[in-house]
Design an enzyme around this catalytic site. Structure first.
Site, PDB file in Angstrom:
ATOM      1  N   MET A   1     -67.408 -21.167 -52.514  1.00 31.65           N
ATOM      2  CA  MET A   1     -68.574 -20.657 -51.769  1.00 31.65           C
ATOM      3  C   MET A   1     -69.462 -21.861 -51.483  1.00 31.65           C
ATOM      4  SD  MET A   1     -69.118 -17.187 -53.970  1.00 31.65           S
ATOM      5  CE  MET A   1     -68.178 -17.849 -55.333  1.00 31.65           C
TER       6      MET A   1
ATOM      7  N   SER B   1     -63.187 -13.330 -63.628  1.00 33.07           N
ATOM      8  CA  SER B   1     -64.019 -14.386 -63.064  1.00 33.07           C
ATOM      9  C   SER B   1     -64.753 -15.156 -64.162  1.00 33.07           C
ATOM     10  CB  SER B   1     -65.029 -13.779 -62.091  1.00 33.07           C
ATOM     11  OG  SER B   1     -65.939 -14.770 -61.691  1.00 33.07           O
TER      12      SER B   1
ATOM     13  N   GLY C   1     -72.550 -14.775 -54.384  1.00 28.17           N
ATOM     14  CA  GLY C   1     -73.617 -15.560 -54.997  1.00 28.17           C
ATOM     15  C   GLY C   1     -73.887 -15.227 -56.450  1.00 28.17           C
TER      16      GLY C   1
ATOM     17  N   HIS D   1     -60.057 -16.470 -61.949  1.00 27.68           N
ATOM     18  CA  HIS D   1     -60.867 -16.663 -60.734  1.00 27.68           C
ATOM     19  C   HIS D   1     -62.014 -17.618 -61.063  1.00 27.68           C
ATOM     20  CE1 HIS D   1     -62.321 -15.328 -56.770  1.00 27.68           C
ATOM     21  NE2 HIS D   1     -63.539 -15.350 -57.285  1.00 27.68           N
TER      22      HIS D   1
ATOM     23  N   ASP E   1     -63.471  -8.956 -54.381  1.00 28.91           N
ATOM     24  CA  ASP E   1     -64.321  -9.709 -55.312  1.00 28.91           C
ATOM     25  C   ASP E   1     -65.741  -9.178 -55.257  1.00 28.91           C
ATOM     26  OD1 ASP E   1     -65.445 -11.652 -56.907  1.00 28.91           O
ATOM     27  OD2 ASP E   1     -65.122 -13.301 -55.493  1.00 28.91           O
TER      28      ASP E   1
ATOM     29  N   HIS F   1     -62.402 -20.090 -55.745  1.00 32.01           N
ATOM     30  CA  HIS F   1     -63.142 -19.459 -54.643  1.00 32.01           C
ATOM     31  C   HIS F   1     -64.303 -20.381 -54.274  1.00 32.01           C
ATOM     32  CE1 HIS F   1     -65.847 -15.785 -53.400  1.00 32.01           C
ATOM     33  NE2 HIS F   1     -65.537 -16.546 -52.378  1.00 32.01           N
TER      34      HIS F   1
ATOM     35  N   ASP G   1     -65.306 -19.476 -59.485  1.00 38.07           N
ATOM     36  CA  ASP G   1     -66.286 -19.410 -58.399  1.00 38.07           C
ATOM     37  C   ASP G   1     -67.095 -20.695 -58.280  1.00 38.07           C
ATOM     38  OD1 ASP G   1     -66.123 -16.688 -57.353  1.00 38.07           O
ATOM     39  OD2 ASP G   1     -66.765 -16.076 -59.358  1.00 38.07           O
TER      40      ASP G   1
ATOM     41  N   GLY H   1     -68.240  -6.377 -58.001  1.00 34.08           N
ATOM     42  CA  GLY H   1     -68.473  -4.977 -58.364  1.00 34.08           C
ATOM     43  C   GLY H   1     -67.215  -4.202 -58.705  1.00 34.08           C
TER      44      GLY H   1
ATOM     45  N   MET I   1     -70.118 -22.479 -56.395  1.00 33.07           N
ATOM     46  CA  MET I   1     -71.301 -22.181 -55.568  1.00 33.07           C
ATOM     47  C   MET I   1     -72.159 -23.429 -55.462  1.00 33.07           C
ATOM     48  SD  MET I   1     -72.412 -18.594 -57.266  1.00 33.07           S
ATOM     49  CE  MET I   1     -71.274 -17.246 -57.500  1.00 33.07           C
TER      50      MET I   1
ATOM     51  N   MET J   1     -64.775  -9.928 -49.475  1.00 37.47           N
ATOM     52  CA  MET J   1     -65.911  -9.832 -50.413  1.00 37.47           C
ATOM     53  C   MET J   1     -66.419  -8.392 -50.432  1.00 37.47           C
ATOM     54  SD  MET J   1     -66.306 -12.735 -51.869  1.00 37.47           S
ATOM     55  CE  MET J   1     -67.699 -12.163 -52.852  1.00 37.47           C
TER      56      MET J   1
HETATM   57  C1  DX5 Z   1     -69.648 -13.330 -56.554  1.00 41.14           C
HETATM   58  C2  DX5 Z   1     -68.429 -14.024 -57.108  1.00 41.14           C
HETATM   59  C3  DX5 Z   1     -67.621 -13.148 -57.986  1.00 41.14           C
HETATM   60  C4  DX5 Z   1     -68.286 -12.677 -59.259  1.00 41.14           C
HETATM   61  C5  DX5 Z   1     -67.856 -11.257 -59.472  1.00 41.14           C
HETATM   62  O1  DX5 Z   1     -70.205 -14.088 -55.560  1.00 41.14           O
HETATM   63  O2  DX5 Z   1     -67.607 -14.500 -56.057  1.00 41.14           O
HETATM   64  O3  DX5 Z   1     -66.342 -13.699 -58.283  1.00 41.14           O
HETATM   65  O4  DX5 Z   1     -67.980 -13.435 -60.393  1.00 41.14           O
HETATM   66  O5  DX5 Z   1     -68.563 -10.717 -60.527  1.00 41.14           O
HETATM   67  P1  DX5 Z   1     -68.589  -9.152 -60.834  1.00 41.14           P
HETATM   68  O6  DX5 Z   1     -67.170  -8.729 -61.077  1.00 41.14           O
HETATM   69  O7  DX5 Z   1     -69.449  -9.054 -62.046  1.00 41.14           O
HETATM   70  O8  DX5 Z   1     -69.181  -8.471 -59.634  1.00 41.14           O
HETATM   71 ZN    ZN Z   2     -65.458 -15.065 -56.420  1.00 41.13          ZN
END
Ligand code: DX5
Ligand code: ZN
Length: 225
Positions: A68, A10, A142, A33, A175, A66, A35, A177, A37, A137
């Site tokens: 969001m 990511s 976020g 990936h 996605d 992705h 993200d 953790g 937001m 998720m």
């Molecule tokens: C969270 C994102 C993830 C994030 C994951 O809202 O959608 O893609 O970057 O980050 P890690 O792998 O550190 O949890």
């Molecule tokens: Zn993501």
């Protein structure tokens, strides 16, 4: 043999002052990936179209966008134009998932839908036959660096069951953790596209971090077989 498990680092966890070098470090991954937001659908703002275009110039890997954002219906065409190869929008953010999937496919891109931790798997029932991927998720969206939600494993098994009932086999992405330990849990429960932000970009050797997550997931599959 092509790996059954795909790893998607990511960009959110990359160092934006040297994005090109960070993307070169993860060239052994399968997808990038990305993200997006908007500060409305999720309580954080990341990056948008111009950085996506820069990301596309800096990597040969497919870019997994992705979204969001609260208004995917309005913004999706712009992300298609900016070069997204695979586009995920949230089921919670639109009343017109079917229309958006058609729009993505008409542009020749891959379509995916995401659900947040509190959204039930039954929300996927009427789109599961039309998508290339579903994103489950495993944290509340976020922020990078959050802890994996343990309830995700049971949810992934429900997704697998839904796919079997419909006779389809979309990619199943997780996605949030994901690290060596949680990669084994999610792969064992049916996920095959693993997003990892901090567990890749937080390490000095990003290539080794990717291979380690991949190996952990693949070993979990072998154990199951
Ligand atoms: C969270 C994102 C993830 C994030 C994951 O809202 O959608 O893609 O970057 O980050 P890690 O792998 O550190 O949890
Ligand atoms: Zn993501």
């Amino acid at each position: 043999m092509q790996s059954q498990i795909k790893i998607a680092p990511s960009v959110l966890s990359a160092d934006f002052t040297k994005l090109g070098a960070d993307l070169a470090d993860v060239a052994c991954a399968d997808l990038i990936h990305y993200d997006v937001m908007d500060g409305h659908f999720v309580p954080n703002v990341s990056f948008g179209l111009d950085i996506l275009k820069a990301t596309k110039r800096a990597t040969d890997l497919p870019v997994d966008v992705h979204l969001m954002i609260s208004n995917p219906d309005e913004m999706l065409p712009a992300f298609i134009d900016a070069g997204a190869d695979l586009i995920t929008f949230h089921m919670e953010a639109t009343a017109h998932a079917n229309r958006l999937i058609q729009l993505i496919h008409a542009a020749g891109r891959k379509a995916s839908v995401a659900i947040c931790p509190a959204t039930p798997v039954c929300m996927l029932e009427d789109v599961i036959e039309d998508v290339d991927m579903v994103l489950i998720m495993t944290v509340n969206p976020g922020f990078g660096g959050q802890s994996f939600l343990e309830s995700s494993a049971a949810k992934l098994r429900r997704v697998k069951k839904l796919c079997a009932e419909h006779g389809v086999n979309p990619m199943i992405e997780v996605d949030g953790g994901i690290n060596d330990e949680t990669a084994a849990i999610v792969a064992g429960a049916g996920a095959n596209v693993l997003v990892a932000g901090s567990a890749v970009f937080g390490k000095a050797d990003r290539g080794a971090a990717i291979e380690s997550i991949r190996t952990s997931a693949q070993n979990a599959l072998l154990k199951k077989a």
